[in-house]
Structures are given as C-alpha cells and as structure tokens.
Design a protein around this motif. Sequence first.
Motif, short mmCIF file in Angstrom:
data_model
loop_
_atom_site.label_atom_id
_atom_site.label_comp_id
_atom_site.label_asym_id
_atom_site.label_seq_id
_atom_site.Cartn_x
_atom_site.Cartn_y
_atom_site.Cartn_z
N GLN A 1 0.83 -1.21 0.00
CA GLN A 1 0.00 0.00 0.00
C GLN A 1 0.86 1.25 0.00
OE1 GLN A 1 -2.83 -0.28 3.23
NE2 GLN A 1 -3.72 -2.18 2.45
N GLU A 2 1.94 1.24 0.77
CA GLU A 2 2.84 2.38 0.80
C GLU A 2 3.48 2.60 -0.57
OE1 GLU A 2 5.10 5.61 1.98
OE2 GLU A 2 3.42 4.65 3.00
N LEU A 3 3.92 1.51 -1.21
CA LEU A 3 4.54 1.63 -2.54
C LEU A 3 3.52 2.09 -3.57
CD1 LEU A 3 6.79 -1.57 -2.51
CD2 LEU A 3 7.56 0.82 -2.36
N GLU A 4 2.30 1.56 -3.46
CA GLU A 4 1.25 1.95 -4.41
C GLU A 4 0.95 3.44 -4.27
OE1 GLU A 4 -1.53 1.46 -7.46
OE2 GLU A 4 0.03 0.10 -6.72
N GLY A 5 0.94 3.94 -3.04
CA GLY A 5 0.71 5.35 -2.83
C GLY A 5 1.80 6.22 -3.43
N ARG A 6 3.03 5.69 -3.41
CA ARG A 6 4.14 6.46 -3.98
C ARG A 6 4.12 6.44 -5.51
NH1 ARG A 6 9.47 4.97 -0.31
NH2 ARG A 6 8.50 5.29 1.75
N ARG A 7 3.54 5.38 -6.08
CA ARG A 7 3.54 5.26 -7.54
C ARG A 7 2.66 6.34 -8.17
NH1 ARG A 7 1.41 -0.12 -10.56
NH2 ARG A 7 -0.58 0.74 -9.87
#
Length: 210
Positions: free
Chosen positions: A204-210
């Motif tokens: 979720q954290e990585l998806e938010g950064r994408r």
Amino acid sequence: MKFTDLKLNEQGLVTVVTQDHYNGQVLMVAYMNEEAFNKTFETKKAHYFSRSRNVLWLKGETSGHIQHVKELYVDCDNDTLLMKVAQEGVACHTGKPSCFYKRVDLETCEAQEIDEFKATDIFKGIYNVILDRQLNPKEGSYTNYLFDKGIDKILKKVGEETAEVIIGAKNAGKDEIVYEIADLIYHLSVLMVQKGATWEDIYQELEGRR
C-alpha cells in the motif's frame, strides 16, 4: 463441530477445499466421510475418502507429502469445508505444487499448463511461517532465537545482512547478491512480524508512492 452437523452429498461425503496455510494457494479438492473427518481431528493430519478406491486415505501416506492441518472452516451452508494446511512436499500426484496447474483461456476455452509463481506469494509465505513461529514457538528454531533475543538482536542482524548485500554487490555475477538479498528479506520479515507490519502495508505504501 460434529460430522453430523454437516450437509452431505448423496454418497454421505462432504467436499473439502484444501489451501496452503502459508501462501493461500488452493492445493486440491477432495472428500471426507465421517471416519476421515474424525481421523483428521484426531491426528491433525489430513485424511480423505477416496471415491475411486472406496477407502480412507492419509494424504502423503506413501509419498511422504503429509498435510498438517492448521485451520478448518465450514461454509454458510455447512456443506463444504475449507482446510488450511502446512504442506510437506507437493500436493498433486503429478509432482506439481497444486492440483490446479492448468489455466483455461477465457477467449479460446483452451486449457494450458502453467509453471509459475508470484513473488508476492513467496514473501507472504515466508512472513506467515515466521508469524507461525512467533505464535507457536518451536525448539531449536533460529526464528524463535531471534524473537527471544528481542528487537536489538533483530536490528543487528538486519544491519549485518544489509552490509553483506553491499559487499556482495561489489563482486562479479549475481549469485552472491541473490543469496545475500534472500537473507536480508528473511531478516526484514522477522522485523516486520516483530513490529506488526505486513507485506500488505508495504504494498500500500509503494502503491501510494507510484
């Protein structure tokens, strides 16, 4: 839960969907009669009833691919069981990890064998094994040794493994760095379990950064 609480088919059997406890993969579908149901509870090892041979069978009795039962669920109609197991070896008699290794193309309706894995499933599998060690300590387990020593020891190992990745990256080829990154991911997973973080949190954290 008693076998008599279940709704059975015309043969007096209940359908069982068997799933890998650690990575969620559906392994197989089989059936239980009352004896298989009771034996499974008694031994915590998966027993089924073979309709073709008309006999009770312990999964892995001849192959050694035993299924250790971790969780058991019943559906809303009481006519299907979901059994989560720790699988020794492979589940399918063909040598595949799961009996469901043929994918049907939705356009052509053709079935093709697949031989693949998802990296996310591997990460989740590692994480769940570590979590199981935390909840159910096993004597001689290195994972339990780390948990017993506490956060400072875990952080020390994460630091050491990070350094090993850096050193490995300076050498030629990829074999060493693959080995060292695998070590680091394991120790990071121990840290995540210790802190209550999951791979879903990371995604979720990585998806938010994408």
